[in-house]
Design an enzyme around this catalytic site. Sequence first.
Site, PDB file in Angstrom:
ATOM      1  N   ASP A 192      45.296  42.696  34.604  1.00 60.40           N
ATOM      2  CA  ASP A 192      44.523  41.547  35.088  1.00 60.40           C
ATOM      3  C   ASP A 192      43.730  41.936  36.338  1.00 60.40           C
ATOM      4  O   ASP A 192      42.544  41.623  36.462  1.00 60.40           O
ATOM      5  CB  ASP A 192      45.472  40.373  35.392  1.00 60.40           C
ATOM      6  CG  ASP A 192      44.726  39.180  35.971  1.00 60.40           C
ATOM      7  OD1 ASP A 192      43.876  38.611  35.252  1.00 60.40           O
ATOM      8  OD2 ASP A 192      44.972  38.817  37.135  1.00 60.40           O
TER       9      ASP A 192
ATOM     10  N   LYS B 128      39.443  42.460  37.089  1.00 60.49           N
ATOM     11  CA  LYS B 128      38.707  41.905  38.230  1.00 60.49           C
ATOM     12  C   LYS B 128      38.018  43.011  39.030  1.00 60.49           C
ATOM     13  O   LYS B 128      36.882  42.835  39.490  1.00 60.49           O
ATOM     14  CB  LYS B 128      39.662  41.091  39.109  1.00 60.49           C
ATOM     15  CG  LYS B 128      40.163  39.840  38.397  1.00 60.49           C
ATOM     16  CD  LYS B 128      41.320  39.182  39.126  1.00 60.49           C
ATOM     17  CE  LYS B 128      41.858  38.007  38.321  1.00 60.49           C
ATOM     18  NZ  LYS B 128      43.056  37.400  38.925  1.00 60.49           N
TER      19      LYS B 128
END
Length: 360
Positions: free
Chosen positions: A218, A222
């Site tokens: 995750d 980003k």
Amino acid sequence: MVNVGIVGVGLVGSELLSQLKATGAKRLKVVGLTNSKKMVLSDTEYSSLSLTEWKNDLENGVPADLAVFAKYLSEAKDHSVIVDCTASDAVAQLYPSWLKAGVSVVTPNKKGFSGPLSLYNEIRSVAANLGGSGKALAYHESTVGAGLPVLATLSDLVKTGDEIETIEGIFSGTLSYLFNNFSSLSGGNGAPFSENVKVAKELGYTEPDPRDDLNGMDVARKVTICGRLAGVDLDLSTLAVENIVPEPLQGVSTADEFMAKLPEFDDHFTKLNEEAKKDGQVLRYVGLVDVKGGKSGVKLIRYPGSHPFASLQGSDNIIKFTTKYFPNGLIIQGAGAGAAVTSFGIYSDLLKIQERVEGF
């Protein structure tokens, strides 16, 4: 007036509808809703759907068909936007076709902007605000930091000619919460690492399988999104990502089995924490975009107690830009997870599109 169609009306999508209803967004009309099974579209006049009865309307809707959904929005007299509130790869693949049809895209879905570079470049080539030649716009502020103005700030720095050196941050609310509690110079909460993971899971901070947070992917998405916006062609397949799931547990078949066996590795995490503490440091799980040095990645890093990352509270995110104009760093900090702040980010993007297409 701008027409809005929402794909995915779960936690974030339903919160967005609540915010639109609460504020009486008069220049934004919700004219379509769809989930994986059903969809509801407004009439040929593109009247606003009921923001009170939408659940019933959707339940009684027709079978979901994203091609029909997108076509309906593309044929409207006024400008239309599709808000993708899913985490689906398949939906993200459709962005270029929607943009080519003149429909703008707003999304918290990271897949289109961190996935294959070819898809990202295609989105860029057709989205007017990403340097493309199209008429439709693509905004994805809430893919990084939920409602925090991370990408808007980064975009402004790039557009004004600033030179980005590094973007460094705690991008995960889950991992922020874990390490803020587990590793602090005041001793943290004193609980072993596995207990902190258990509490975070019970509070709903982690994914159903916490390995999906602890493996760093995750954060890697980003970092990839920020890097690409800063002009670095990062790719998930080559980005260095430290997976902090103990190796023997990476392949266990269920989340329950992982949670049951994690206490066996508490000594490993306690040792890392004690070694850091001896040197007046804390552990933080950080993503880095290294524009000039080429050492971008995701890693568990030690920071001195005086560092801004060391004093972070709760599940906050913190992102630090080091640039030519801001050599000592420009810091953005705040809640980086949750339906309310994510929906705020989406809503803000919708208003930006409405202001641009209506000229005010």
